[in-house]
Scaffold this motif. Structure first.
Motif, PDB file in Angstrom:
ATOM      1  N   LEU A   1       6.156  10.175   5.549  1.00  0.00           N
ATOM      2  CA  LEU A   1       5.174   9.237   5.018  1.00  0.00           C
ATOM      3  C   LEU A   1       3.822   9.941   5.069  1.00  0.00           C
ATOM      4  CD1 LEU A   1       5.023   6.101   4.165  1.00  0.00           C
ATOM      5  CD2 LEU A   1       3.760   5.878   6.307  1.00  0.00           C
ATOM      6  N   TYR A   2       3.082   9.900   3.964  1.00  0.00           N
ATOM      7  CA  TYR A   2       1.839  10.654   3.850  1.00  0.00           C
ATOM      8  C   TYR A   2       0.657   9.741   3.590  1.00  0.00           C
ATOM      9  CZ  TYR A   2       4.749  14.827   3.485  1.00  0.00           C
ATOM     10  OH  TYR A   2       5.643  15.839   3.741  1.00  0.00           O
ATOM     11  N   ARG A   3      -0.422   9.928   4.356  1.00  0.00           N
ATOM     12  CA  ARG A   3      -1.690   9.282   4.040  1.00  0.00           C
ATOM     13  C   ARG A   3      -2.299   9.994   2.834  1.00  0.00           C
ATOM     14  NH1 ARG A   3      -2.357   9.453   9.869  1.00  0.00           N
ATOM     15  NH2 ARG A   3      -2.333   7.343  10.750  1.00  0.00           N
ATOM     16  N   ILE A   4      -2.852   9.216   1.925  1.00  0.00           N
ATOM     17  CA  ILE A   4      -3.318   9.779   0.657  1.00  0.00           C
ATOM     18  C   ILE A   4      -4.831   9.577   0.506  1.00  0.00           C
ATOM     19  CG2 ILE A   4      -3.072   9.725  -1.852  1.00  0.00           C
ATOM     20  CD1 ILE A   4      -0.585  10.683  -0.239  1.00  0.00           C
ATOM     21  N   ALA A   5      -5.477  10.626   0.035  1.00  0.00           N
ATOM     22  CA  ALA A   5      -6.899  10.545  -0.305  1.00  0.00           C
ATOM     23  C   ALA A   5      -7.107  11.224  -1.656  1.00  0.00           C
ATOM     24  CB  ALA A   5      -7.755  11.227   0.768  1.00  0.00           C
TER      25      ALA A   5
ATOM     26  N   ALA B   1      -2.883   5.053  -3.972  1.00  0.00           N
ATOM     27  CA  ALA B   1      -2.429   4.114  -2.944  1.00  0.00           C
ATOM     28  C   ALA B   1      -2.686   4.742  -1.581  1.00  0.00           C
ATOM     29  CB  ALA B   1      -0.944   3.807  -3.118  1.00  0.00           C
ATOM     30  N   PRO B   2      -2.769   3.930  -0.523  1.00  0.00           N
ATOM     31  CA  PRO B   2      -3.023   4.501   0.805  1.00  0.00           C
ATOM     32  C   PRO B   2      -1.937   5.443   1.304  1.00  0.00           C
ATOM     33  CG  PRO B   2      -3.482   2.141   0.784  1.00  0.00           C
ATOM     34  CD  PRO B   2      -2.803   2.454  -0.517  1.00  0.00           C
ATOM     35  N   TYR B   3      -0.662   5.176   0.917  1.00  0.00           N
ATOM     36  CA  TYR B   3       0.446   5.977   1.453  1.00  0.00           C
ATOM     37  C   TYR B   3       1.473   6.302   0.371  1.00  0.00           C
ATOM     38  CZ  TYR B   3      -1.269   4.468   6.036  1.00  0.00           C
ATOM     39  OH  TYR B   3      -2.047   4.230   7.139  1.00  0.00           O
TER      40      TYR B   3
ATOM     41  N   GLY C   1       0.792  -1.221   0.000  1.00  0.00           N
ATOM     42  CA  GLY C   1       0.000   0.000   0.000  1.00  0.00           C
ATOM     43  C   GLY C   1       0.825   1.271   0.000  1.00  0.00           C
ATOM     44  N   VAL C   2       2.117   1.162  -0.314  1.00  0.00           N
ATOM     45  CA  VAL C   2       3.017   2.324  -0.225  1.00  0.00           C
ATOM     46  C   VAL C   2       3.698   2.560  -1.566  1.00  0.00           C
ATOM     47  CG1 VAL C   2       5.023   3.318   0.946  1.00  0.00           C
ATOM     48  CG2 VAL C   2       3.406   1.896   2.229  1.00  0.00           C
ATOM     49  N   ARG C   3       3.689   3.791  -2.004  1.00  0.00           N
ATOM     50  CA  ARG C   3       4.445   4.211  -3.179  1.00  0.00           C
ATOM     51  C   ARG C   3       5.654   5.013  -2.708  1.00  0.00           C
ATOM     52  NH1 ARG C   3       1.444   0.929  -4.415  1.00  0.00           N
ATOM     53  NH2 ARG C   3      -0.224   1.001  -5.982  1.00  0.00           N
ATOM     54  N   LEU C   4       6.790   4.764  -3.330  1.00  0.00           N
ATOM     55  CA  LEU C   4       8.024   5.474  -3.006  1.00  0.00           C
ATOM     56  C   LEU C   4       8.232   6.584  -4.026  1.00  0.00           C
ATOM     57  CD1 LEU C   4      10.319   2.344  -2.456  1.00  0.00           C
ATOM     58  CD2 LEU C   4       8.942   3.524  -0.747  1.00  0.00           C
TER      59      LEU C   4
END
Length: 311
Positions: free
Chosen positions: A117-121, A98-100, A53-56
């Motif tokens: 690290l960022y939560r994404i909406a 993605a979530p993060y 669930g994480v994009r770099l």
């Protein structure tokens, strides 16, 4: 193994066998032991997050002579950095959904520093034309999505301190965490800045000027005068002058980005050059006074005959 240095930097060094045998190391921070995983995915797992669930994202490119680099924006104007990061190409929406997002910036000369690290909406798709937060250049309508981002509080303590090995593919600035388990190289535990050495003792690689401590940047931005660039490999030198807004620092950042004057050394990498200060102008000195100082140093060092100056 864990190697602590006199500069307050913790190096996380491991050979292939040790990577397989250990998941983390214990580091003392602020008087208590902290377990630091040896990979970024391990750090995610420590906080209950799946790499799937994480994009770099690695922000690297300096955006034009009038703009600022992502490193500068993150360090000096956090809202500006986050506004820049929140706008991403609409054509790549499936990747960014993605979530993060784990956010990194290029740290001169070739390092990769974690900044959050960022939560994404989901926000707005294919936004109207707008001015880029870093360059002020207009981005055409319909090309960009704007995402809602929120820093994850559990990762704030690592921002600006944790460095990873991004790998050879630095042009691939967006990657999926589950496919790229990045090794953690350093955790810089000491926030205390090194004392500025003074103008006469200043000596740094040109490629490092964007990563200088903020207090150093403030001093160099408020100072004008004549500086020297030298290339140890070719034994060439260049005498330059800083008299515009932003002082020494802004001029050097332009050189590091191969911007500004079409000078002879632009064909080489900024990492090839060392920068030092020859003379500092007084507060009442005019631009013409500094130009006269510059010409005098060119004559003293013969930088036209035996260097890179062309006028």
């Amino acid at each position: 193994m864990l190697q602590a240095t006199s500069t307050g930097i913790i190096h996380l060094l491991a050979d292939a066998d040790e990577w397989q045998q250990r998941d983390s190391v214990s580091v003392v921070q602020q008087g208590k032991a902290v377990a630091v995983p040896l990979t970024f995915n391990g750090l995610l797992a420590e906080h209950g997050l799946s790499p799937k669930g994480v994009r770099l994202l690695r922000h690297a490119k300096r955006q034009g002579a009038a703009g600022m680099s992502p490193l500068q924006a993150w360090r000096d104007d956090r809202p500006r950095f986050e506004a820049y990061q929140s706008t991403q190409p609409a054509k790549d929406r499936a990747f960014f959904d993605a979530p993060y997002w784990a956010s990194f910036v290029a740290f001169p000369p070739r390092e990769t520093m974690f900044v959050g690290l960022y939560r994404i909406a989901k926000g707005e798709e294919r936004v109207p034309a707008f001015d880029c937060p870093l360059t002020a250049r207009q981005v055409p309508e319909g090309q960009i999505d704007r995402w809602a981002t929120q820093p994850h509080p559990d990762f704030m303590e690592f921002a600006g301190k944790l460095f990873i090995d991004w790998g050879a593919g630095t042009r691939s600035w967006g990657q999926r965490a589950e496919r790229r388990n990045k090794p953690i190289l350093e955790l810089r535990r000491d926030d205390h800045e090194e004392t500025y050495p003074g103008h006469t003792a200043f000596l740094r690689q040109l490629s490092e000027v964007e990563a200088l401590p903020p207090s150093w940047v403030a001093i160099l931005r408020s100072s004008r005068g004549v500086y020297l660039l030298t290339c140890p490999a070719t034994r060439e030198q260049y005498v330059g002058a800083a008299f515009a807004q932003g002082g020494f620092h802004e001029r050097w950042v332009q050189h590091a980005g191969r911007q500004g004057d079409a000078i002879a050394f632009r064909s080489r990498a900024p990492s090839d050059y060392r920068v030092s200060i020859l003379e500092v102008a007084g507060s009442l000195a005019t631009d013409q006074d500094i130009i006269v100082m510059e010409q005098r140093w060119k004559a003293k060092l013969q930088s036209r005959e035996m260097g890179l100056n062309r006028n």
